[in-house]
Motif scaffolding. Structure first.
Motif, PDB file in Angstrom:
ATOM      1  N   PHE A  73       0.798  -1.222   0.000  1.00 24.04           N
ATOM      2  CA  PHE A  73       0.000   0.000   0.000  1.00 24.04           C
ATOM      3  C   PHE A  73       0.833   1.275   0.000  1.00 24.04           C
ATOM      4  CE2 PHE A  73      -3.013  -2.963   2.234  1.00 24.04           C
ATOM      5  CZ  PHE A  73      -3.849  -3.129   1.156  1.00 24.04           C
ATOM      6  N   HIS A  74       2.157   1.180   0.193  1.00 28.48           N
ATOM      7  CA  HIS A  74       3.008   2.357   0.298  1.00 28.48           C
ATOM      8  C   HIS A  74       4.275   2.176  -0.544  1.00 28.48           C
ATOM      9  CE1 HIS A  74       0.489   3.267   3.752  1.00 28.48           C
ATOM     10  NE2 HIS A  74       0.845   2.123   4.288  1.00 28.48           N
ATOM     11  N   LYS A  82      14.856  14.982  -2.525  1.00 26.90           N
ATOM     12  CA  LYS A  82      14.000  14.516  -1.435  1.00 26.90           C
ATOM     13  C   LYS A  82      13.712  13.024  -1.555  1.00 26.90           C
ATOM     14  CE  LYS A  82      10.022  16.089  -4.012  1.00 26.90           C
ATOM     15  NZ  LYS A  82      10.718  17.013  -4.848  1.00 26.90           N
ATOM     16  N   LEU A  83      13.231  12.482  -0.447  1.00 24.82           N
ATOM     17  CA  LEU A  83      12.686  11.125  -0.406  1.00 24.82           C
ATOM     18  C   LEU A  83      11.189  11.304  -0.212  1.00 24.82           C
ATOM     19  CD1 LEU A  83      13.518   8.060  -0.257  1.00 24.82           C
ATOM     20  CD2 LEU A  83      13.194   8.302   2.182  1.00 24.82           C
ATOM     21  N   ARG A  84      10.402  10.698  -1.069  1.00 21.81           N
ATOM     22  CA  ARG A  84       8.954  10.902  -1.043  1.00 21.81           C
ATOM     23  C   ARG A  84       8.261   9.606  -0.630  1.00 21.81           C
ATOM     24  NH1 ARG A  84       6.537  14.143  -5.955  1.00 21.81           N
ATOM     25  NH2 ARG A  84       7.244  15.837  -4.642  1.00 21.81           N
ATOM     26  N   LEU A  85       7.444   9.687   0.417  1.00 15.79           N
ATOM     27  CA  LEU A  85       6.614   8.567   0.829  1.00 15.79           C
ATOM     28  C   LEU A  85       5.259   8.723   0.174  1.00 15.79           C
ATOM     29  CD1 LEU A  85       8.729   8.998   3.246  1.00 15.79           C
ATOM     30  CD2 LEU A  85       7.231   7.424   4.415  1.00 15.79           C
ATOM     31  N   MET A  86       4.763   7.634  -0.419  1.00 12.25           N
ATOM     32  CA  MET A  86       3.530   7.720  -1.188  1.00 12.25           C
ATOM     33  C   MET A  86       2.582   6.583  -0.830  1.00 12.25           C
ATOM     34  SD  MET A  86       4.879   8.976  -4.875  1.00 12.25           S
ATOM     35  CE  MET A  86       3.427   9.957  -5.171  1.00 12.25           C
ATOM     36  N   ASN A  87       1.297   6.883  -0.898  1.00 10.49           N
ATOM     37  CA  ASN A  87       0.252   5.871  -0.758  1.00 10.49           C
ATOM     38  C   ASN A  87      -0.157   5.416  -2.149  1.00 10.49           C
ATOM     39  OD1 ASN A  87      -0.020   5.919   2.072  1.00 10.49           O
ATOM     40  ND2 ASN A  87      -1.325   7.730   1.948  1.00 10.49           N
ATOM     41  N   ASP A  92      -4.077   5.948  -8.550  1.00 15.12           N
ATOM     42  CA  ASP A  92      -3.102   7.024  -8.405  1.00 15.12           C
ATOM     43  C   ASP A  92      -2.104   6.697  -7.302  1.00 15.12           C
ATOM     44  OD1 ASP A  92      -1.911   9.465  -8.923  1.00 15.12           O
ATOM     45  OD2 ASP A  92      -3.342  10.629  -7.752  1.00 15.12           O
ATOM     46  N   MET A  93      -1.007   7.442  -7.306  1.00 14.11           N
ATOM     47  CA  MET A  93      -0.033   7.443  -6.212  1.00 14.11           C
ATOM     48  C   MET A  93      -0.109   8.826  -5.588  1.00 14.11           C
ATOM     49  SD  MET A  93       3.345   5.919  -8.018  1.00 14.11           S
ATOM     50  CE  MET A  93       3.118   4.808  -9.381  1.00 14.11           C
TER      51      MET A  93
END
Length: 150
Positions: A73-74, A82-87, A92-93
């Motif tokens: 899920f992530h 940057k480091l990007r955390l996404m759902n 979509d993300m």
């Protein structure tokens, strides 16, 4: 007819593929999914059982690294600034947190998914996944860190 000094030019017939080199890849442990990021500035989620591209998102810059949370899920995606955390959603993300880690060339979730580690040249930074709280900064490598394993 090609001349001796010309390289053949290939065009993809389907649009579901990366149009340049793949820079990062990870496999989800609980779902039949693979995530890739490429020089074409896209991040793609693939279903390896159905052999389909489930999701594709283009960014303004190329992603250097990508990792799947064990749940599927992530994602964490490393960019130049940057480091990007996404759902991962159905279609979509969505970004839920940006962490200022420069040139993250390697990132990885822990086996349980409660932590993640990100590399910036010779430094490894460890965070809690759900709060994004930094836990530890690991220094001491003389050269660039090339991979992480939990």
């Amino acid at each position: 007819v090609l001349k001796a000094d010309e390289a053949p030019v290939f065009e993809a017939v389907l649009t579901n593929f990366h149009s340049g080199a793949i820079l990062g890849m990870d496999v989800c442990t609980r779902k039949p999914l693979v995530v890739t990021c490429g020089m074409d500035k896209s991040v793609r989620v693939w279903n390896y059982l159905e052999k389909t591209c489930e999701l594709c998102k283009f960014f303004n810059e190329e992603a250097y690294s990508v990792a799947f949370h064990p749940s599927g899920f992530h994602l964490i995606i490393g960019f130049s600034d940057k480091l990007r955390l996404m759902n991962l959603l159905m279609e979509d993300m969505r970004t839920y947190k940006d962490i200022p880690i420069k040139a993250c060339r390697e990132c990885r979730f822990s086996n349980g998914g409660q932590y993640f580690a990100a590399v910036s040249t010779t430094t490894i930074q460890v965070y809690k996944t759900y709060t994004c709280e930094p836990i530890e900064t690991l220094r001491g490598h003389n050269q660039k860190v090339r991979s992480i394993a939990w």
